[in-house]
Write a protein that holds these residues in place. Structure first.
Motif, PDB file in Angstrom:
ATOM      1  N   GLY A 166      13.634   3.522  -2.086  1.00 28.70           N
ATOM      2  CA  GLY A 166      13.830   2.573  -0.622  1.00 28.70           C
ATOM      3  C   GLY A 166      12.504   3.069   0.086  1.00 28.70           C
ATOM      4  N   MET A 167      11.799   3.354  -0.398  1.00 30.84           N
ATOM      5  CA  MET A 167      10.341   4.265   0.531  1.00 30.84           C
ATOM      6  C   MET A 167       9.087   2.562  -0.021  1.00 30.84           C
ATOM      7  SD  MET A 167       9.710   8.037  -0.136  1.00 30.84           S
ATOM      8  CE  MET A 167      11.139   9.207   0.552  1.00 30.84           C
ATOM      9  N   ASP A 168       8.664   2.249   1.365  1.00 30.03           N
ATOM     10  CA  ASP A 168       7.659   1.502   1.021  1.00 30.03           C
ATOM     11  C   ASP A 168       6.460   2.706   0.449  1.00 30.03           C
ATOM     12  OD1 ASP A 168       5.868   2.425   3.253  1.00 30.03           O
ATOM     13  OD2 ASP A 168       6.936   1.570   4.511  1.00 30.03           O
ATOM     14  N   PRO A 169       4.765   1.265  -0.173  1.00 33.18           N
ATOM     15  CA  PRO A 169       4.335   1.857  -0.643  1.00 33.18           C
ATOM     16  C   PRO A 169       3.682   3.457  -0.112  1.00 33.18           C
ATOM     17  CG  PRO A 169       4.155  -0.041  -0.801  1.00 33.18           C
ATOM     18  CD  PRO A 169       4.988  -0.005  -0.122  1.00 33.18           C
ATOM     19  N   ILE A 171       4.027   5.263   2.410  1.00 28.83           N
ATOM     20  CA  ILE A 171       5.469   6.324   2.745  1.00 28.83           C
ATOM     21  C   ILE A 171       5.468   7.123   1.272  1.00 28.83           C
ATOM     22  CG2 ILE A 171       7.408   6.996   3.423  1.00 28.83           C
ATOM     23  CD1 ILE A 171       6.147   6.882   5.940  1.00 28.83           C
ATOM     24  N   ARG A 172       5.799   5.968   0.291  1.00 23.56           N
ATOM     25  CA  ARG A 172       6.527   6.767  -1.230  1.00 23.56           C
ATOM     26  C   ARG A 172       4.819   8.062  -1.757  1.00 23.56           C
ATOM     27  NH1 ARG A 172       6.451   2.207  -5.199  1.00 23.56           N
ATOM     28  NH2 ARG A 172       7.742   1.643  -3.547  1.00 23.56           N
ATOM     29  N   GLN A 173       3.462   6.792  -1.380  1.00 29.00           N
ATOM     30  CA  GLN A 173       2.629   8.094  -1.868  1.00 29.00           C
ATOM     31  C   GLN A 173       2.287   9.207  -1.248  1.00 29.00           C
ATOM     32  OE1 GLN A 173       0.582   6.936  -3.942  1.00 29.00           O
ATOM     33  NE2 GLN A 173      -1.606   7.531  -3.975  1.00 29.00           N
ATOM     34  N   ARG A 174       2.783   8.494   0.205  1.00 27.20           N
ATOM     35  CA  ARG A 174       2.590  10.414   1.280  1.00 27.20           C
ATOM     36  C   ARG A 174       3.830  11.535   0.936  1.00 27.20           C
ATOM     37  NH1 ARG A 174       4.248   9.897   7.332  1.00 27.20           N
ATOM     38  NH2 ARG A 174       2.517   7.565   6.620  1.00 27.20           N
ATOM     39  N   VAL A 175       4.987  11.068  -0.257  1.00 29.31           N
ATOM     40  CA  VAL A 175       5.981  11.550  -0.695  1.00 29.31           C
ATOM     41  C   VAL A 175       4.863  12.371  -1.890  1.00 29.31           C
ATOM     42  CG1 VAL A 175       8.429  11.399  -1.992  1.00 29.31           C
ATOM     43  CG2 VAL A 175       7.953  10.768   0.299  1.00 29.31           C
ATOM     44  N   ARG A 176       4.918  11.422  -2.397  1.00 28.78           N
ATOM     45  CA  ARG A 176       4.215  12.205  -3.524  1.00 28.78           C
ATOM     46  C   ARG A 176       3.114  13.545  -3.488  1.00 28.78           C
ATOM     47  NH1 ARG A 176       3.140   6.599  -6.207  1.00 28.78           N
ATOM     48  NH2 ARG A 176       5.335   5.871  -6.702  1.00 28.78           N
ATOM     49  N   HIS A 177       2.163  12.571  -2.869  1.00 31.09           N
ATOM     50  CA  HIS A 177       1.460  14.453  -2.496  1.00 31.09           C
ATOM     51  C   HIS A 177       2.211  15.393  -1.971  1.00 31.09           C
ATOM     52  CE1 HIS A 177      -3.001  12.304  -2.293  1.00 31.09           C
ATOM     53  NE2 HIS A 177      -2.564  11.157  -1.919  1.00 31.09           N
ATOM     54  N   LEU A 178       3.168  14.706  -1.626  1.00 27.71           N
ATOM     55  CA  LEU A 178       4.056  16.207  -1.240  1.00 27.71           C
ATOM     56  C   LEU A 178       4.760  17.300  -1.911  1.00 27.71           C
ATOM     57  CD1 LEU A 178       5.575  17.990   1.799  1.00 27.71           C
ATOM     58  CD2 LEU A 178       7.359  16.376   1.565  1.00 27.71           C
ATOM     59  N   VAL A 179       5.020  16.056  -2.740  1.00 27.26           N
ATOM     60  CA  VAL A 179       5.546  16.695  -4.246  1.00 27.26           C
ATOM     61  C   VAL A 179       4.351  17.536  -5.268  1.00 27.26           C
ATOM     62  CG1 VAL A 179       6.911  16.292  -6.115  1.00 27.26           C
ATOM     63  CG2 VAL A 179       7.338  15.292  -4.280  1.00 27.26           C
ATOM     64  N   ARG A 180       3.956  17.223  -5.147  1.00 28.90           N
ATOM     65  CA  ARG A 180       2.571  17.789  -5.882  1.00 28.90           C
ATOM     66  C   ARG A 180       2.160  18.701  -5.538  1.00 28.90           C
ATOM     67  NH1 ARG A 180       2.438  17.479 -10.312  1.00 28.90           N
ATOM     68  NH2 ARG A 180       1.631  19.855 -10.233  1.00 28.90           N
TER      69      ARG A 180
END
Lengths: 312, 268
Positions: A166-169, A171-180
């Protein structure tokens, strides 16, 4: 922490079983998640992913098998253990009558040494809807808040159920950075997802579940390669630099000739969804705007040309 | 926000010292949850209507209308006893049932169980928040009663405190039971319907002695009947009898047992 503890898996499940009445949700599941790695749980709906996470977080008591999270049985674990584990559950788990920042501060106050609330809020863009009631948030905003609550206590083991849904691209990228970055600083991250991009671009290890059992596990590459090998496929990935775009059909013809000689069949695919998304994100972020938006020269085009061949 | 500012990990880098994750002290966790619950209760318009506005209407109505009055007691005294009973049931039972029911449906109870707060901390915070809201109710409604002519005595107020606590436990347990057993939509309907029945026909607005036989005996056995009688004994010069204490105690213990036995933390 001693070296032994650091070397041991953060999560270890072996032969895990659980039933809902006559329905067997877990049927001997085996799963390992290591510190410093992102482990993706993949599987169709009803495969047992959420049940596995529920058992690993102490919400459900497995009926059989062995399960250890950070060296403890999660079912009997107390607040000290739960402070070391962050959980983002699928349905959010957010109190609908509270406001976003109020809830995040509340989540932080349950921990002795939480992350800086304002910094996390800014990083995930929660400050943009800080005073909004949770029940008025969009799906993506709820996801971000739930993710922030999962990581706010600096957990050693994090469970993220569909973190980018449900996230836009951007924000999704930001979240991936965070998870990484969570994994890079030593946390074990276990995520369930339906998005292959999350897996390919993020996960160090994959556990494929079907019918409550583990059907494949290992690194992303290992699992993909092993699966294709089982089907008699061989992956050939080629990236051509400095080649005139006009010459690409000729290269393709050469490849086809080689494969045909060996009695196979060639499928050539262009850049995948992940690559396309990355390009879109770069365009949106304005990075290298002029270079990317200008008419492609032969050199820039060929430099990004990638051919992925699959011979059968 | 710039894209760059979001690319760094929040507040943590491999080189920065990393304190091990630990829970906050238990009291701080419970108080944090108490504050959250109380804020949600007091900032919600519908909840305020049920917690304050509705009991205030009951107070004014019973002050003006000759309903449920006892011989020898001032009308404002019987009106206030009925009003505080209404307020207690509205918050401990109806509001908590609805809020907990929605928390259960929204997965809040699942998430809470995975945090350092835990299920016991959640319940403790909820009980404290309910008591806090009760204090606000008593202050607002008491002030209104003073404006309407009530002159409180210290002894009668002190006598009402244990009744208030016992009532909170009994009705809070019943509210949690409804929230933990029924679907959310059913929680909404049942908790509102039972609230109206408790107040109008369950011994809160009208003393149980005024009900015709055999209703009289039945209402005596309801938690609302027992609460109403005890509050009237404390605040309106009613006759104190141990029977309502026993009835309310049984409901409190039975309710708490039922919650521990049958409360479901998920909607599965």
């Amino acid at each position: 922490m001693t070296d032994d503890i650091l070397a041991s898996p953060a999560l270890r499940a072996d032969g895990l079983t659980h039933s809902y009445g006559p329905v067997r949700a877990l049927d001997g599941l085996t799963l390992t998640a290591r510190r410093g790695e992102v482990t993706a749980l993949l599987g169709p709906n009803g495969a047992g992913k959420t049940t596995a996470v529920s058992c690993a977080t102490g919400l459900l008591r497995p009926s059989g098998g062995s399960l250890e999270a950070l060296g403890r049985d999660p079912w009997n674990a107390g607040p000290e253990h739960r402070a070391r584990v962050g959980v983002m559950i699928q349905d959010g788990g957010l109190a609908s009558g509270s406001r976003s920042m109020q809830l995040l501060r509340y989540g932080a106050s349950l921990h002795a040494h939480p992350l800086d609330v304002d910094e996390v809020a800014e990083h995930l863009g929660i400050d943009e809807f800080a005073g909004t009631l949770v029940r008025r948030l969009s799906g993506g905003q709820r996801q971000r808040l739930a993710l922030a609550l999962a990581i706010i206590g600096r957990p050693e083991l994090v469970f993220l159920d569909e973190p980018t849904a449900g996230m836009d691209p951007s924000i999704r990228q930001r979240v991936r950075h965070l998870v990484r970055s969570l994994a890079d600083t030593g946390s074990a991250v276990v995520l369930t997802t339906h998005m292959m991009d999350d897996v390919v671009g993020l996960a160090d290890a994959v556990c494929v579940i079907a019918g409550g059992r583990t059907v494949a596990a290992g690194s992303v590459e290992d699992v993909i390669t092993a699966h294709r090998r089982q089907k008699g496929a061989v992956d050939v990935r080629a990236v051509a630099h400095g080649v005139d775009p006009a010459a690409v059909p000729a290269l393709q013809a050469d490849l086809e000739a080689v494969v045909e000689k060996h009695g196979g069949r060639l499928e050539i695919t262009g850049a995948g969804a992940a690559d396309l998304e990355a390009v879109l994100l770069e365009l949106m972020d304005g990075a290298n705007t002029s270079a990317n938006s200008s008419a492609p020269t032969a050199d820039t085009t060929t430099a990004t040309t990638a051919a992925e061949g699959r011979a059968r | 926000m710039s894209a760059t500012s979001h690319d760094a990990a929040p507040a943590r880098t491999p080189s920065s010292p990393r304190p091990g994750p630990q829970p906050a002290p238990r009291l701080r966790r419970v108080l944090a949850h108490t504050a959250l619950e109380a804020r949600i209760l007091l900032s919600n318009g519908e909840q305020l209507m049920v917690a304050i506005a509705l009991p205030a209407m009951v107070l004014i109505g019973l002050r003006l209308l000759p309903i449920g009055r006892l011989e020898g007691a001032q009308p404002i005294e019987t009106a206030l006893a009925a009003t505080l009973g209404t307020a207690l049931i509205s918050t401990s039972f109806t509001s908590q049932a609805i809020q907990t029911g929605f928390d259960r449906r929204n997965g809040v109870l699942r998430w809470v169980a995975t945090t350092p707060l835990g299920r016991d901390g959640y319940l403790a915070g909820k009980i404290l928040a309910t008591l806090l809201v009760h204090v606000v109710q008593v202050l607002v409604l008491g002030l209104l009663a003073v404006l309407l002519g009530w002159r409180p005595g210290v002894l009668e107020l002190l006598a009402a405190v244990p009744v208030w606590l016992l009532g909170t436990v009994a009705f809070g347990a019943l509210g949690l039971l409804v929230a933990g057993l029924l679907r959310t939509e059913a929680v909404l309907a049942v908790s509102n319907l039972v609230f109206v029945l408790f107040v109008a026909a369950g011994g809160i607005a009208v003393p149980t002695s005024m009900y015709p036989w055999p209703l009289h005996g039945l209402v005596d056995l309801l938690p609302s009947g027992a609460l109403g009688e005890l509050l009237r004994a404390c605040l309106a010069g009613g006759v104190f009898s141990p029977a309502p204490v026993v009835v309310l105690l049984v409901w409190a213990i039975g309710g708490a047992y039922a919650v521990s036995r049958w409360f479901r933390w998920t909607s599965d």
